[in-house]
Design an enzyme around this catalytic site. Structure first.
Site, PDB file in Angstrom:
ATOM      1  N   CYS A   1      32.583 -22.809   1.943  1.00  0.00           N
ATOM      2  CA  CYS A   1      31.654 -21.667   1.807  1.00  0.00           C
ATOM      3  C   CYS A   1      32.383 -20.319   1.836  1.00  0.00           C
ATOM      4  O   CYS A   1      32.442 -19.615   0.836  1.00  0.00           O
ATOM      5  CB  CYS A   1      30.594 -21.695   2.906  1.00  0.00           C
ATOM      6  SG  CYS A   1      29.531 -23.151   2.869  1.00  0.00           S
ATOM      7  N   ARG A   2      32.944 -19.958   3.006  1.00  0.00           N
ATOM      8  CA  ARG A   2      33.480 -18.606   3.178  1.00  0.00           C
ATOM      9  C   ARG A   2      34.895 -18.425   2.638  1.00  0.00           C
ATOM     10  O   ARG A   2      35.153 -17.498   1.859  1.00  0.00           O
ATOM     11  CB  ARG A   2      33.461 -18.226   4.682  1.00  0.00           C
ATOM     12  CG  ARG A   2      32.072 -18.080   5.249  1.00  0.00           C
ATOM     13  CD  ARG A   2      32.078 -18.064   6.765  1.00  0.00           C
ATOM     14  NE  ARG A   2      32.437 -19.368   7.321  1.00  0.00           N
ATOM     15  CZ  ARG A   2      32.583 -19.637   8.605  1.00  0.00           C
ATOM     16  NH1 ARG A   2      32.402 -18.666   9.486  1.00  0.00           N
ATOM     17  NH2 ARG A   2      32.889 -20.842   9.018  1.00  0.00           N
ATOM     18  N   SER A   3      35.827 -19.292   3.052  1.00  0.00           N
ATOM     19  CA  SER A   3      37.230 -19.055   2.650  1.00  0.00           C
ATOM     20  C   SER A   3      37.464 -19.209   1.137  1.00  0.00           C
ATOM     21  O   SER A   3      38.319 -18.497   0.596  1.00  0.00           O
ATOM     22  CB  SER A   3      38.209 -19.893   3.481  1.00  0.00           C
ATOM     23  OG  SER A   3      37.967 -21.265   3.351  1.00  0.00           O
TER      24      SER A   3
ATOM     25  N   ASP B   1      28.677 -17.967   9.405  1.00  0.00           N
ATOM     26  CA  ASP B   1      28.712 -19.221   8.658  1.00  0.00           C
ATOM     27  C   ASP B   1      27.376 -19.381   7.905  1.00  0.00           C
ATOM     28  O   ASP B   1      26.325 -19.490   8.537  1.00  0.00           O
ATOM     29  CB  ASP B   1      28.910 -20.354   9.676  1.00  0.00           C
ATOM     30  CG  ASP B   1      28.991 -21.707   9.017  1.00  0.00           C
ATOM     31  OD1 ASP B   1      28.768 -21.794   7.800  1.00  0.00           O
ATOM     32  OD2 ASP B   1      29.273 -22.685   9.733  1.00  0.00           O
TER      33      ASP B   1
ATOM     34  N   CYS C   1      38.502 -21.037   7.086  1.00  0.00           N
ATOM     35  CA  CYS C   1      37.200 -21.176   7.750  1.00  0.00           C
ATOM     36  C   CYS C   1      37.101 -22.597   8.278  1.00  0.00           C
ATOM     37  O   CYS C   1      38.128 -23.270   8.428  1.00  0.00           O
ATOM     38  CB  CYS C   1      36.054 -20.781   6.826  1.00  0.00           C
ATOM     39  SG  CYS C   1      35.870 -21.796   5.351  1.00  0.00           S
TER      40      CYS C   1
ATOM     41  N   ASN D   1      36.106 -24.971   4.537  1.00  0.00           N
ATOM     42  CA  ASN D   1      36.797 -24.563   3.297  1.00  0.00           C
ATOM     43  C   ASN D   1      35.929 -24.815   2.064  1.00  0.00           C
ATOM     44  O   ASN D   1      36.438 -25.134   0.989  1.00  0.00           O
ATOM     45  CB  ASN D   1      38.172 -25.258   3.152  1.00  0.00           C
ATOM     46  CG  ASN D   1      39.068 -24.675   2.068  1.00  0.00           C
ATOM     47  OD1 ASN D   1      39.902 -25.376   1.508  1.00  0.00           O
ATOM     48  ND2 ASN D   1      38.919 -23.409   1.733  1.00  0.00           N
TER      49      ASN D   1
HETATM   50  P1  4NP Z   1      32.611 -22.840   5.802  1.00  0.00           P
HETATM   51  O1  4NP Z   1      31.126 -23.392   6.061  1.00  0.00           O
HETATM   52  O2  4NP Z   1      33.352 -23.035   7.109  1.00  0.00           O
HETATM   53  O3  4NP Z   1      32.390 -21.394   5.480  1.00  0.00           O
HETATM   54  O4  4NP Z   1      33.178 -23.644   4.670  1.00  0.00           O
HETATM   55  C1  4NP Z   1      30.849 -24.645   6.552  1.00  0.00           C
HETATM   56  C2  4NP Z   1      30.840 -25.735   5.720  1.00  0.00           C
HETATM   57  C3  4NP Z   1      30.511 -26.985   6.207  1.00  0.00           C
HETATM   58  C4  4NP Z   1      30.196 -27.133   7.542  1.00  0.00           C
HETATM   59  C5  4NP Z   1      30.204 -26.034   8.393  1.00  0.00           C
HETATM   60  C6  4NP Z   1      30.529 -24.797   7.891  1.00  0.00           C
HETATM   61  N1  4NP Z   1      29.840 -28.434   8.054  1.00  0.00           N
HETATM   62  O5  4NP Z   1      29.460 -28.498   9.220  1.00  0.00           O
HETATM   63  O6  4NP Z   1      29.936 -29.420   7.327  1.00  0.00           O
END
Ligand code: 4NP
Length: 149
Positions: free
Chosen positions: A8-10, A117, A3, A6
Site C-alpha cells: 500500500c504505502r511504500s 496504514d 512499510c 509493501n
Molecule cells: P502497507 O499496508 O504496510 O502500507 O503495505 C498493509 C498491507 C497489508 C497488511 C497490513 C498493512 N496486512 O495486514 O496484510
C-alpha cells in the site's frame, strides 16, 4: 521506503520519489520493501495502483518483498512509513547502519508522525495517504538534491 506489507504505502512512496528524482535528472535508485513477508511476490494493492495512475505514476509492475539484512548495507537512506516499522527495522540493523534509518515524514520535516496504514480503509484513505506521501517526497527530493550539490 519501508512499510509493513509493501503493497500500500511504500510502493506509492517508491513510485512518487523515483519519478520526482528522474524528472530532476538525478540518478538515485529508489526501492521499497516490507517488514512482513505476508504479501511477498504480490503486486501493489489495486487502490494504490489506481491513485498512482491518476497522477501518471505507474507502480503496477512492482512486486512486494520482505526487507533483507543486506538492504541495510546496500542503501544509504532507509525511510519507515510508521513508528512501528521504524522500531522493527532499527532492531534488525547493525549499529553502524542504524543512522541510515529515519521516519519518513520526520525526514521530510513534516513532524514525527506516521503515514497511516490505509489497508483496512476506503479509497478516500488511499487518496489521503497519496497526498501525504506526494508532499513528503517533494520535500525529500529537494533535500536530497541539495545535499548532492
Ligand atoms: P502497507 O499496508 O504496510 O502500507 O503495505 C498493509 C498491507 C497489508 C497488511 C497490513 C498493512 N496486512 O495486514 O496484510
Amino acid at each position: 521506503m519501508v512499510c509493513l506489507g509493501n503493497i500500500c504505502r511504500s510502493p506509492l512512496a517508491e513510485g512518487v520519489l523515483a519519478k520526482l528524482l528522474l524528472d530532476s535528472g538525478s540518478d538515485y535508485f529508489v526501492d521499497s520493501a516490507g517488514t512482513s513477508g505476508l504479501h511477498a511476490g504480490e503486486s501493489p494493492d489495486s487502490r494504490s495502483i489506481r491513485i498512482a495512475e491518476k497522477h501518471s505514476i505507474h507502480i503496477s509492475k512492482q512486486k512486494a518483498r520482505k526487507i533483507q539484512l543486506e538492504d541495510f548495507r546496500r542503501f544509504d537512506l532507509i525511510l519507515a512509513m510508521d513508528l512501528s516499522v521504524f522500531n522493527d527495522i532499527v532492531a534488525l540493523a547493525e549499529a553502524a547502519d542504524q543512522q541510515k534509518i529515519h521516519l519518513f515524514l520526520d525526514f521530510a520535516e513534516m513532524g514525527r508522525k506516521d503515514v497511516p496504514d490505509p489497508w483496512y480503509g476506503e479509497m478516500e484513505d488511499f487518496r489521503t495517504v497519496y497526498d501525504l506521501i506526494a508532499r513528503a517526497c517533494d520535500k525529500i527530493r529537494i533535500k536530497l538534491l541539495k545535499n548532492r550539490d
